[in-house]
Design an enzyme around this catalytic site. Sequence first.
Site, PDB file in Angstrom:
ATOM      1  N   SER A   4       0.861  -1.178   0.000  1.00 22.81           N
ATOM      2  CA  SER A   4       0.000   0.000   0.000  1.00 22.81           C
ATOM      3  C   SER A   4       0.902   1.234   0.000  1.00 22.81           C
ATOM      4  CB  SER A   4      -0.928  -0.029   1.213  1.00 22.81           C
ATOM      5  OG  SER A   4      -1.741   1.124   1.273  1.00 22.81           O
ATOM      6  N   TYR A  13      -4.591   7.942  -6.705  1.00 25.92           N
ATOM      7  CA  TYR A  13      -3.602   6.986  -6.207  1.00 25.92           C
ATOM      8  C   TYR A  13      -3.970   6.530  -4.798  1.00 25.92           C
ATOM      9  CZ  TYR A  13       0.925   5.125  -4.693  1.00 25.92           C
ATOM     10  OH  TYR A  13       1.926   4.322  -4.197  1.00 25.92           O
ATOM     11  N   LYS A  54      -5.043   2.759  -3.017  1.00 27.30           N
ATOM     12  CA  LYS A  54      -4.341   2.171  -1.875  1.00 27.30           C
ATOM     13  C   LYS A  54      -5.276   1.969  -0.683  1.00 27.30           C
ATOM     14  CE  LYS A  54      -0.402   1.769  -3.926  1.00 27.30           C
ATOM     15  NZ  LYS A  54       0.114   0.416  -4.258  1.00 27.30           N
TER      16      LYS A  54
END
Length: 278
Positions: free
Chosen positions: A135, A149, A153
């Site tokens: 992650s 992004y 994650k």
Amino acid sequence: MSKIWFITGAGSGIGKGIAKAALCAGDCVVATGRNLEKVRKVYPDVAPENIAFVQLDVTKEADARAAVDEAVKRFRRIDVLVNNAGYSLLGNFEQMTTAEIQHQFAPNFYGVVHVMQAALPVMRQQRSGHIINISSVAGVVGLKHCAAYAATKFAVEGLSLSVATEVEKFGIKITVVEPGFLRTVLLDAQNVRWVCKIGKDYAPEGTAKDMWSQYDGTQPGDPAKLGAALVKISAMPNPPKVFVAGSDALSVITPAIEDRLRDMRAHERLSKSADGSF
């Protein structure tokens, strides 16, 4: 007994650091990537019996199943799966297109889904295995220009923690790793996608590229040291479900979690009122 590692994005950065650490520990590695020639060049001196190079585009479900099949055919098992492949889309959320966001999710989230679904039957049959999903600090804390992004994650974290409760009875462990700023190619021109459009209200602070590109190659963290730490974690009978990697990651994540706890406690009475227990 040596372990068999299956690593996505093994041609650079975190994937490379983990693969080399595993090989140094005497384990065997299935090194995967879209550009197999690039991956091969990273490990020129590794004995053929200790490494397998496997083509894998994680965005393609069929590729994931074929790669896992090839790994099992070569080494007969998979002990540690590392989902690392991905890239970053950086810019103001308002200027991102839906297509760009969907494209960001393809490797960063659905790539993890594809490889996990391919590997879990193998591990379940073995009644053992360890999945390590990479992650980011951005998977815990919102960061400017990182909406897409970070969303991927955060999704990987939810996936990891949820699936862990389903497969632990089969002897399968899952660890989600939250690295800080590592010297990887994530901000390299070939791996980052910049949202170039910028509205006039955002213009005074500059672009995402202005803010983030200056860090490329100057990040404090060492992927090799992360690799060594994950080799140690893979040897633990009860590995952590969440591993914060790096002092910089700790310095960002710790106060963020403490702030959430303070907010939760400050509004505890209001929370209870929502179910009638106020």
